[in-house]
Scaffold this active site. Structure first.
Site, PDB file in Angstrom:
ATOM      1  CG  ASN A   9     -27.370   3.708 -15.228  1.00  0.00           C
ATOM      2  OD1 ASN A   9     -28.168   4.643 -15.084  1.00  0.00           O
ATOM      3  ND2 ASN A   9     -26.343   3.505 -14.413  1.00  0.00           N
ATOM      4  CD1 TRP A  10     -29.978   5.997 -21.341  1.00  0.00           C
ATOM      5  CD2 TRP A  10     -31.857   7.206 -21.202  1.00  0.00           C
ATOM      6  NE1 TRP A  10     -30.706   5.768 -22.490  1.00  0.00           N
ATOM      7  CE2 TRP A  10     -31.862   6.504 -22.426  1.00  0.00           C
ATOM      8  CE3 TRP A  10     -32.944   8.033 -20.891  1.00  0.00           C
ATOM      9  CZ2 TRP A  10     -32.923   6.607 -23.340  1.00  0.00           C
ATOM     10  CZ3 TRP A  10     -33.984   8.134 -21.799  1.00  0.00           C
ATOM     11  CH2 TRP A  10     -33.964   7.425 -23.014  1.00  0.00           C
ATOM     12  CE  LYS A  11     -23.566   5.396 -15.561  1.00  0.00           C
ATOM     13  NZ  LYS A  11     -22.150   5.216 -15.337  1.00  0.00           N
ATOM     14  CG  HIS A  94     -24.760   2.798 -10.366  1.00  0.00           C
ATOM     15  ND1 HIS A  94     -23.658   3.620 -10.351  1.00  0.00           N
ATOM     16  CD2 HIS A  94     -24.769   2.190 -11.578  1.00  0.00           C
ATOM     17  CE1 HIS A  94     -23.042   3.512 -11.526  1.00  0.00           C
ATOM     18  NE2 HIS A  94     -23.688   2.658 -12.281  1.00  0.00           N
ATOM     19  CD  GLU A  96     -21.971   6.523 -12.010  1.00  0.00           C
ATOM     20  OE1 GLU A  96     -23.140   6.866 -12.240  1.00  0.00           O
ATOM     21  OE2 GLU A  96     -21.191   6.101 -12.897  1.00  0.00           O
ATOM     22  CD  GLU A 166     -22.836  -1.381 -13.271  1.00  0.00           C
ATOM     23  OE1 GLU A 166     -23.094  -1.251 -14.472  1.00  0.00           O
ATOM     24  OE2 GLU A 166     -23.009  -0.472 -12.449  1.00  0.00           O
ATOM     25  N   GLY A 172     -17.402   3.639 -17.034  1.00  0.00           N
ATOM     26  CA  GLY A 172     -17.155   4.920 -17.686  1.00  0.00           C
ATOM     27  C   GLY A 172     -15.694   5.195 -18.001  1.00  0.00           C
ATOM     28  CB  SER A 212     -16.267   0.168 -20.373  1.00  0.00           C
ATOM     29  OG  SER A 212     -15.896   1.315 -19.614  1.00  0.00           O
ATOM     30  N   GLY A 233     -24.056   2.022 -19.542  1.00  0.00           N
ATOM     31  CA  GLY A 233     -24.193   3.467 -19.426  1.00  0.00           C
ATOM     32  C   GLY A 233     -24.014   4.131 -20.774  1.00  0.00           C
ATOM     33  N   GLY A 234     -22.790   4.568 -21.035  1.00  0.00           N
ATOM     34  CA  GLY A 234     -22.470   5.349 -22.233  1.00  0.00           C
ATOM     35  C   GLY A 234     -23.066   4.802 -23.527  1.00  0.00           C
TER      36      GLY A 234
HETATM   37  P1  PGA Z   1     -20.669   2.580 -18.558  1.00  0.00           P
HETATM   38  O1  PGA Z   1     -21.600   2.617 -17.256  1.00  0.00           O
HETATM   39  O2  PGA Z   1     -21.278   1.541 -19.483  1.00  0.00           O
HETATM   40  O3  PGA Z   1     -20.727   3.942 -19.145  1.00  0.00           O
HETATM   41  O4  PGA Z   1     -19.305   2.173 -18.090  1.00  0.00           O
HETATM   42  C1  PGA Z   1     -22.136   1.450 -16.716  1.00  0.00           C
HETATM   43  C2  PGA Z   1     -22.900   1.738 -15.451  1.00  0.00           C
HETATM   44  O5  PGA Z   1     -22.458   2.590 -14.666  1.00  0.00           O
HETATM   45  O6  PGA Z   1     -23.955   1.128 -15.202  1.00  0.00           O
END
Ligand code: PGA
Length: 250
Positions: A9-11, A94, A96, A166, A172, A212, A233-234
């Site tokens: 997930n590149w956001k 998600h 966010e 999640e 994050g 994470s 994500g990251g």
């Molecule tokens: P993260 O993000 O791996 O950077 O914690 C995961 C996500 O929000 O899907």
């Protein structure tokens, strides 16, 4: 046997050039599509470019979609528009989007239906906040989110849906849930699907853990019986790291 999944997930990251550089760097280096569903969920503006240039071992997804077919929704993207780019997946609900863009259990449900009707495969996110975890409300939150998300969804559609657990406190933050904690929650979600549909449906549906996930934590998470992959994500932003995650996932 459930095929494992590694979804990046590149956001809101990467320009078009950076995204293309990534796609070329991972092509030929990912496991075959028969071993793993490797997915990159990218910003909408570069989806078409990625679909055109990706290799056979990578699938592309979006990070959101509107539920309406068309209309006066300035700035939004319809399911049909996404389908026309050639993307296969779409992340829905998600945390966010729930936190910053008014996504609710109701809109998540509408979006799942709209996505399925347009041949998009939803990656449906759920998970509790730290406060909810500490007050022992995790199962209540998952009950509410899963029951509402799947309202009116037929059993035949489950094969096209992936669930991602999640916990918000792990996203994050570098605080990955322990493998046992993540497995317990994914197992609980599986039991909810068994209740809503059937035990066989619960056995078949793929459930990812996200929050994470790193090249260090992925193997232990993947070894858990209820975890079929990661939503990352990251650690999905660098090609080397994404390649390593994908190989460790199989
Ligand atoms: P993260 O993000 O791996 O950077 O914690 C995961 C996500 O929000 O899907």
């Amino acid at each position: 046997m459930r095929k494992p999944v590694m979804a990046g997930n590149w956001k809101m990251n990467k320009t078009r050039d950076e995204a293309l550089e990534f796609i070329y760097a991972v092509s030929d280096k990912l496991p075959s599509a028969s071993q793993l569903d490797s997915i990159i969920c990218a910003p909408a503006i570069i989806l078409r470019d990625l679909v055109k240039r990706k290799g056979d071992n990578l699938k592309i997804g979006a990070q959101n979609v509107h539920f309406a077919e068309s209309g006066a929704y300035t700035g939004e993207i319809s399911p049909m528009m996404l389908t026309s780019t050639g993307v296969e997946y779409v992340i829905l609900g998600h945390s966010e989007r729930r936190a910053y863009f008014n996504e609710t259990d109701e809109t998540v449900n509408l979006k799942i239906k709209a996505a399925l009707a347009n041949n998009l495969k939803p990656i449906v996110c759920c998970g509790e906040s730290l406060e909810e975890r500490e007050s022992n409300a995790t199962h209540d939150v998952l009950d509410r989110q899963i029951n509402k998300a799947f309202e009116g969804i037929e059993g035949k559609d489950l094969e096209n849906i992936i669930i991602a657990y999640e916990p918000i406190w792990a996203i994050g933050t570098g605080k990955v849930a322990s493998a046992e904690m993540a497995d317990e929650a994914c197992g609980y979600i599986r039991s909810l699907i068994a209740k809503l549909y059937c035990p066989h449906c619960a056995e078949e549906i793929r459930i990812l853990y996200g929050g994470s996930v790193s090249t260090k934590s992925v193997s232990e998470l993947m070894a858990q019986p209820n975890i079929d992959g990661g939503l990352v994500g990251g650690a999905s932003l660098k090609s080397d790291s994404f390649i390593e995650l994908c190989h460790k996932a199989i």
